[in-house]
Design an enzyme around this catalytic site. Structure first.
Site, short mmCIF file in Angstrom:
data_model
loop_
_atom_site.label_atom_id
_atom_site.label_comp_id
_atom_site.label_asym_id
_atom_site.label_seq_id
_atom_site.Cartn_x
_atom_site.Cartn_y
_atom_site.Cartn_z
N LEU A 1 -10.07 4.45 2.58
CA LEU A 1 -8.76 3.82 2.58
C LEU A 1 -8.93 2.31 2.39
CD1 LEU A 1 -5.72 4.49 3.04
CD2 LEU A 1 -6.03 3.48 5.29
N ARG B 1 9.98 27.21 0.64
CA ARG B 1 8.57 26.90 0.45
C ARG B 1 8.18 27.19 -0.99
NH1 ARG B 1 3.38 29.67 0.98
NH2 ARG B 1 1.79 28.18 1.66
N ARG C 1 0.83 -1.21 0.00
CA ARG C 1 0.00 0.00 0.00
C ARG C 1 0.87 1.26 0.00
NH1 ARG C 1 -4.40 0.59 4.55
NH2 ARG C 1 -2.54 0.91 5.79
N LYS D 1 -2.94 7.02 1.50
CA LYS D 1 -2.78 7.18 2.96
C LYS D 1 -1.88 8.38 3.26
CE LYS D 1 -2.34 4.19 7.05
NZ LYS D 1 -3.53 4.69 7.71
#
Ligand code: PDD
Length: 285
Positions: A205, A100, A51, A149
């Site tokens: 999920l 950033r 996964r 996830k």
């Protein structure tokens, strides 16, 4: 003191440092896995790595160079932390580009890989599993790719706080009157012995525990139906339960104040929990 893993080094938890420019910190640009450990052994490890590979690929994120060493790293974490029962948390972020920027950094920015352990002695015998969990429903306000996830856990965290403030154990999330999943687990109901759980798509999920439970249920000749169910259906069900790497199979005895199964964990959830723990221990590595 815990020993954590950071980009190739095993370090005391107070020494390991990640940059303020890390995209995990600034953008929630990271994915994670939680693997349970029972008796010092990893449960469903291969499923979690598979996964993780999928999450990385769906996010177009570079794999850590140590991807092939993950089993050895997990085992080393168990040893260095004397972990008997508990969890290993793993997180990969898109790394530190040095500033950033909304755009992804170039492929030469190395991903950040972090692992840490959480000790939970005897957690396979959690008192909540005997008592059964009480849940409330909350609207599902997460993004549309819940099959990946990611570490964007703010809404699940808010929902857990709503459950906490309501004096219950957890929350089930609802979209278009149908239950999607729990804040950190997959949701099921049982009617006439038939196990019903939402089918896999981008809405939920793809739980590793879910896959194992459905396999064990089928092997035990139990009926399984992968389809969405409404919140009302859940409140009228014979039984309900949820699954995750940290809760295994957790019976649910109350939804929004409606009592299920006389307020006691149901036979199907109880049996699946026993089967799951016994079978997982057999195949633990
Ligand atoms: N949560 N659904 C959601 C939204 C989850 O966060 C999780 C896992 C699951 C169950 O997946 P698995 O069976 O693979 O653990 C379903 C982990 C345990 C966590 O965030 O701590």
């Amino acid at each position: 003191m815990r020993i954590v893993y950071l980009n190739g080094d095993y370090l005391p938890e107070t020494v390991a440092k990640v940059s303020v420019f890390d995209r995990g910190f600034l953008m929630a640009d990271g994915v994670y896995e939680v693997t349970s450990v029972l008796g010092g052994k990893l449960i469903d490890f291969a499923g979690h790595v598979k996964r993780l590979e999928r999450s990385l690929s769906e996010m177009n994120m570079r794999q850590p160079d140590t991807m092939g060493d993950l089993l050895a790293i997990h085992r080393e974490m168990v040893t260095r932390n004397d972990l008997v029962d508990g969890l290993i948390y793993l997180q990969v972020t898109r790394g530190n580009p040095g500033d950033r920027d909304f755009h992804y950094p170039s492929a030469d920015t190395a991903p950040t890989l972090v692992l840490f352990t959480q000790s939970k002695p005897g957690f396979a015998n959690a008192p909540l599993a005997q008592r059964g969990a009480r849940v409330i429903s909350v609207p599902d306000m997460r993004w549309g790719r819940r099959d990946i996830k990611t570490v964007q856990l703010l809404y699940p965290s808010m929902a857990k706080m709503m459950a906490h403030e309501a004096g219950v154990d957890d929350a089930w999330m609802v979209q278009d009157d149908h239950v999607t999943e729990g804040t950190s687990n997959n949701a099921y109901i049982v009617n006439d012995g038939r196990i019903i759980t939402r089918a896999l798509n981008h809405d939920i999920l793809h739980g590793i525990t879910r896959a194992a439970i459905l396999r064990f249920a089928t092997e035990a000749q139990m009926d399984v139906e992968e389809r969405s169910f409404t919140l009302d259906e859940a409140k009228q069900a014979d039984e309900a339960f949820f699954t995750s790497a940290s809760a295994f199979v957790m019976p649910v005895v109350e939804i929004d104040g409606t009592i299920l199964g006389g307020g006691k964990p149901g036979p199907v959830a109880t049996r699946l929990r026993e089967i799951y723990i016994a079978e997982s221990l057999k195949s633990a590595i």
